[in-house]
Structures are given as structure tokens and as C-alpha cells.
Design a protein around this motif. Sequence first.
Motif, short mmCIF file in Angstrom:
data_model
loop_
_atom_site.label_atom_id
_atom_site.label_comp_id
_atom_site.label_asym_id
_atom_site.label_seq_id
_atom_site.Cartn_x
_atom_site.Cartn_y
_atom_site.Cartn_z
N GLU A 193 1.04 -1.12 0.07
CA GLU A 193 -0.16 0.02 -0.10
C GLU A 193 0.80 1.24 0.22
O GLU A 193 1.87 1.19 0.73
CB GLU A 193 -0.94 0.00 1.30
N VAL A 197 1.11 5.48 0.77
CA VAL A 197 0.84 6.67 1.60
C VAL A 197 0.43 7.82 0.88
O VAL A 197 1.21 8.36 0.26
CB VAL A 197 1.59 6.74 2.51
N ILE A 230 -1.61 11.62 0.90
CA ILE A 230 -2.18 12.64 1.83
C ILE A 230 -3.28 13.24 1.14
O ILE A 230 -3.22 13.63 -0.04
CB ILE A 230 -1.27 13.67 2.49
N HIS A 231 -4.07 13.89 1.88
CA HIS A 231 -5.53 14.72 1.14
C HIS A 231 -5.10 16.11 1.74
O HIS A 231 -5.44 16.22 2.92
CB HIS A 231 -6.77 14.16 1.53
N TRP A 281 -5.46 14.92 -3.57
CA TRP A 281 -4.61 13.70 -3.34
C TRP A 281 -3.11 13.88 -3.68
O TRP A 281 -3.16 13.97 -5.12
CB TRP A 281 -5.39 12.60 -3.83
N VAL A 316 3.78 12.31 7.52
CA VAL A 316 3.01 11.17 7.68
C VAL A 316 3.76 10.28 8.80
O VAL A 316 3.20 9.19 9.12
CB VAL A 316 3.07 10.29 6.63
N GLU A 321 -4.89 14.72 5.76
CA GLU A 321 -5.52 13.31 6.18
C GLU A 321 -4.33 12.49 5.58
O GLU A 321 -4.01 12.77 4.41
CB GLU A 321 -6.97 13.44 5.66
N ILE A 322 -4.30 11.57 6.27
CA ILE A 322 -3.35 10.43 5.73
C ILE A 322 -4.31 9.24 5.40
O ILE A 322 -4.86 8.68 6.54
CB ILE A 322 -2.24 10.15 6.88
N HIS A 323 -3.84 8.61 4.23
CA HIS A 323 -4.68 7.43 3.90
C HIS A 323 -3.67 6.68 3.06
O HIS A 323 -2.58 6.98 2.56
CB HIS A 323 -5.86 7.77 3.06
N ARG A 324 -3.86 5.25 3.21
CA ARG A 324 -3.17 4.04 2.19
C ARG A 324 -4.01 3.57 1.43
O ARG A 324 -5.26 3.35 1.76
CB ARG A 324 -2.51 2.95 3.45
N PHE A 325 -3.59 3.30 0.28
CA PHE A 325 -4.26 2.68 -0.87
C PHE A 325 -3.38 1.69 -1.51
O PHE A 325 -2.03 1.93 -1.42
CB PHE A 325 -4.69 3.85 -1.88
N GLU A 331 -4.86 0.56 -6.83
CA GLU A 331 -6.11 1.72 -6.66
C GLU A 331 -5.71 3.05 -7.00
O GLU A 331 -6.16 4.23 -7.50
CB GLU A 331 -6.63 1.45 -5.41
#
Length: 206
Positions: A57, A59, A61-62, A73, A99, A147-151, A155
Motif C-alpha cells: 500500500e 501512503v 495525503i489529502h 490527493w 506522515v 489527512e493520511i490514507h493508504r491505498f 487503486e
Amino acid sequence: MTSRHDFRTVSSEDLHVGRVVALRIDEVEMPGGGTAKREIVEHMGAVAVVAVDDAGEVVLIHQYRHALGRHLWELPAGLLDHDGEEPVVGARRELAEEVGLDAARWDTLVDVAASPGFTDEVVRVFLARDLSEVDRDVQGEEEADLEIHRFGIDEAVRMVFSGEIVNASAVAGLIAAREVLEGRAEPRQSDAPFRDKPTRFAARKG
């Protein structure tokens, strides 16, 4: 073979020198014998990081970007702090600040000229692997908002082609990272020569 015209700058005028960029107008000799004016935005240069964990995945950020008036993104990224800073050192700093991660393995993916028709900004994008958590040192109000997200990498690349990711270094970095991760391309070493690293604005800042 005919030698190429050298586009010599005959005069230069500063219009603005700010904290992050400078704007100047150069008068340049053109091949036909005349001159033309070119507006140039000088930039410190920047780094961005495709950080991939053991599960594959990435990392993202938004983050709010005022020039576009919305959240985008993006990859963890930031300006090079000064002219002598090694890009991989800046990348490691930004990864920790934004992050809360460090990486044991670093490679150079791509160098992205943001818009070479009017700015010297170039972003070096790194691939970071073998991640570990570190304390995150939030540096300002904008970073506090992100905001921090993993994809999954597939994706994330889908988001590029759907138009959900439009940041230039993120687009290039994610596509390049998948090529490397799937064995179709070889990255450069983390200290590979950075031919187009901006220097003029950093020199102004001294």
C-alpha cells in the motif's frame, strides 16, 4: 549539423522576490535575430515520496491547495530547505513531518519539471520502502489539516486515470512506482545526479 541557437539572456528584471518563489522577466535573444521577453518563476525545488509498505500500500495525503481551491490527493512532499541539501535528506524529512514514517530503502523514481514554459521548478520523486513509524512533527496549520490514507498501488494508479489525482509529481511518481514494483523498470540510486535541480532562487536566499 547546424549548431543550435543558445538563447542568450541580454537583460533580466526582478518583479517579485518572495518567501517561496521569485518572478523575473528575461529578455532573450531569439533565432531570428530579435529578442523576446520570458516571465520566469524561480523555485527552491522540491521532493516527493512514494512510500510503499510491506502490504504493497502507498501512503497518500489529502491536503488543501489554495491555487486550485480544493483538497488534492498528493504524495508526502515539500520544498528543499536550502541549496546544499541533498534531495534524499529533504525527502526523509518530509516523510517524517507529514506522515510520521521513515524508510530504510530509498530509490530515485523520476524528476518532474512542473511547467518548464515559465518555471524552473523540478520535483524529484523517490520510492521509499522498508517503512517504520517515527514521531510526526507537524510544522504548520496546513499540515495539521491534512489527512493520511493508504491505498493499494493499483487503486492509486486507478485514481490517476480517473482524474482523482491531478498533482503532477503524484501522477508521475505513482505510475513510475508501479512499473518498478512490478519489475518492468529499474529505479536510479537515491543519490543519482539531479541535473535540473533549481539553484537560482536558493542562491538569492543565501
